[in-house]
Design an enzyme around this catalytic site. Sequence first.
Site, PDB file in Angstrom:
ATOM      1  N   GLU A  20     -15.744   2.775  -7.458  1.00  0.00           N
ATOM      2  CA  GLU A  20     -13.670   2.764  -7.490  1.00  0.00           C
ATOM      3  C   GLU A  20     -13.798   4.128  -8.404  1.00  0.00           C
ATOM      4  O   GLU A  20     -14.015   5.089  -9.286  1.00  0.00           O
ATOM      5  CB  GLU A  20     -14.380   1.693  -8.877  1.00  0.00           C
ATOM      6  CG  GLU A  20     -12.720   0.330  -8.284  1.00  0.00           C
ATOM      7  CD  GLU A  20     -12.668   0.378  -7.349  1.00  0.00           C
ATOM      8  OE1 GLU A  20     -12.726   0.561  -5.576  1.00  0.00           O
ATOM      9  OE2 GLU A  20     -13.506  -1.057  -6.885  1.00  0.00           O
ATOM     10  N   SER A 115      -6.413  -4.184  -0.111  1.00  0.00           N
ATOM     11  CA  SER A 115      -6.205  -3.243   0.720  1.00  0.00           C
ATOM     12  C   SER A 115      -5.220  -4.089   1.880  1.00  0.00           C
ATOM     13  O   SER A 115      -5.616  -3.579   2.918  1.00  0.00           O
ATOM     14  CB  SER A 115      -7.075  -2.604   1.635  1.00  0.00           C
ATOM     15  OG  SER A 115      -8.183  -1.671   1.086  1.00  0.00           O
ATOM     16  N   SER A 117      -2.182  -3.319   2.099  1.00  0.00           N
ATOM     17  CA  SER A 117      -1.462  -1.710   3.284  1.00  0.00           C
ATOM     18  C   SER A 117      -2.638  -1.302   4.184  1.00  0.00           C
ATOM     19  O   SER A 117      -2.143  -0.873   5.637  1.00  0.00           O
ATOM     20  CB  SER A 117      -1.467  -0.455   2.335  1.00  0.00           C
ATOM     21  OG  SER A 117      -2.105  -0.041   1.818  1.00  0.00           O
ATOM     22  N   GLU A 149       0.075   6.041   4.833  1.00  0.00           N
ATOM     23  CA  GLU A 149      -0.443   6.200   3.454  1.00  0.00           C
ATOM     24  C   GLU A 149       0.259   7.597   2.680  1.00  0.00           C
ATOM     25  O   GLU A 149       0.935   6.869   1.341  1.00  0.00           O
ATOM     26  CB  GLU A 149      -1.497   5.433   3.859  1.00  0.00           C
ATOM     27  CG  GLU A 149      -1.666   4.773   2.166  1.00  0.00           C
ATOM     28  CD  GLU A 149      -2.556   3.672   1.176  1.00  0.00           C
ATOM     29  OE1 GLU A 149      -2.476   3.068   2.147  1.00  0.00           O
ATOM     30  OE2 GLU A 149      -3.436   3.723   0.028  1.00  0.00           O
ATOM     31  N   ASP A 161      -9.988   3.165   1.657  1.00  0.00           N
ATOM     32  CA  ASP A 161      -9.681   1.477   2.546  1.00  0.00           C
ATOM     33  C   ASP A 161      -9.355   1.634   4.056  1.00  0.00           C
ATOM     34  O   ASP A 161      -9.842   0.557   4.899  1.00  0.00           O
ATOM     35  CB  ASP A 161      -8.379   1.737   2.255  1.00  0.00           C
ATOM     36  CG  ASP A 161      -8.269   0.971   0.406  1.00  0.00           C
ATOM     37  OD1 ASP A 161      -9.330   0.998  -0.238  1.00  0.00           O
ATOM     38  OD2 ASP A 161      -7.114   1.020  -0.105  1.00  0.00           O
TER      39      ASP A 161
HETATM   40  C1  GLA Z   1      -6.949   2.351  -3.847  1.00  0.00           C
HETATM   41  C2  GLA Z   1      -7.238   3.847  -2.648  1.00  0.00           C
HETATM   42  C3  GLA Z   1      -8.356   3.714  -2.847  1.00  0.00           C
HETATM   43  C4  GLA Z   1      -9.516   4.016  -3.575  1.00  0.00           C
HETATM   44  C5  GLA Z   1      -9.681   3.012  -4.698  1.00  0.00           C
HETATM   45  C6  GLA Z   1     -10.059   3.180  -5.840  1.00  0.00           C
HETATM   46  O1  GLA Z   1      -7.846   1.020  -3.457  1.00  0.00           O
HETATM   47  O2  GLA Z   1      -6.618   3.270  -2.076  1.00  0.00           O
HETATM   48  O3  GLA Z   1      -8.294   5.199  -2.223  1.00  0.00           O
HETATM   49  O4  GLA Z   1      -9.318   5.238  -4.831  1.00  0.00           O
HETATM   50  O5  GLA Z   1      -8.083   2.450  -4.732  1.00  0.00           O
HETATM   51  O6  GLA Z   1     -11.501   2.956  -5.706  1.00  0.00           O
END
Ligand code: GLA
Length: 372
Positions: A20, A115, A117, A149, A161
């Site tokens: 993460e 996600s 999006s 995005e 994502d």
């Molecule tokens: C969001 C962002 C990703 C990533 C995560 C954290 O989902 O869209 O790009 O940085 O947070 O791991």
Amino acid sequence: MTEPAASSWRAPGRVNLIGEHTDYNDGFCLPLAIAPGCTATVSPLAEPVLEVVSAQRDVPVEIALAELRPGVLSEQDSWAGYAAGVAWAIAARGHRLPGLSITVDGDVPAGAGLSSSAALECSVAGALNDQFGLGLDRPDLVTLARQAENDFVGAPTGGMDQLASIFGERDRALLCDMRTLAVEPVPLDLEAAGLALLVIDTKAPHQLTDGLYGERRSACEQAARLLGVPALRDLDLEDLAGAMDRLPDETLRRRARHVITENDRTLACADLLRTGQLRRIGGLLTASHASMRDDFEITVPEVDLAVEVLLAFGALGARMTGGGFGGCVIALVDPAQARAGALAVRAAYAGRGYTEPASFTVTAADGAHRLS
Ligand code: GLA
């Protein structure tokens, strides 16, 4: 070439198993595509406008093609930016857009860190590619979705994502090297291992266009600059003590420590999956959560409580997934315990007066694909 009457694609949301806030540090992450996703259908319109219609919204959004640029949408219409942004990114490559309608229908809970999006962007990117016969390949679709995005919506996210949504594979997690964008599918057959991946949607809202995500990103970039490396990815566990000595303040030390240790945990997790040791990844998931809570400081009380309850309930491992400051928790559990674990979280939330959480299990699903 004559345009087809319509083109439809489906693209999934994702759960990040581990890794993460490593993506924008050129590091490693290990997401899986999930069944909830978004279906996008593109069809031509006679007028020079882009219309975005959502099955989840009462009012469609219409933008004159001549005005399609970042910042054109009002706050209220901003949801449509994830779709309009893909069309804008295609126009920015020199393609003259005709009038078009984009209809989307999604079932990824919005704002939960799964996600929704990317599912929207990637389904639209696939459908537009077909409709206009652009001949783009999968990495190109990832790029278009990211441009929508980052540059149209203005969320400074790192690309995991969109990669997960486009490249997802059934019963596989994807080890993503975010420097090279290489994707290695590794086995994640939960059913065969007699396990379930439980998701608790804490309902604590998560929002990536507010400042906190960008703040974390800037701190990481600052730490890398001070340490003289292109990105924190360039440091591993052996460099950790030296890096801690050289960083001037405690906040930067914590942010860098999270990223350096998280990359290591992600690679270790991928190794275990490659060698069929899914049952052994739990400790890494839980350690990742502790690092997000104590070093990266992106968890909230609702999220920490869900992790605590699930671990007390016998989960092999549990952690927040996604960008943080709310959103979802995942736990690796015995399938027979998934329901009881979720009920225990619900009871603990009721006791604290938190909003009632939702829960469901996920498996690794296929990535974006054409429909019909
Ligand atoms: C969001 C962002 C990703 C990533 C995560 C954290 O989902 O869209 O790009 O940085 O947070 O791991």
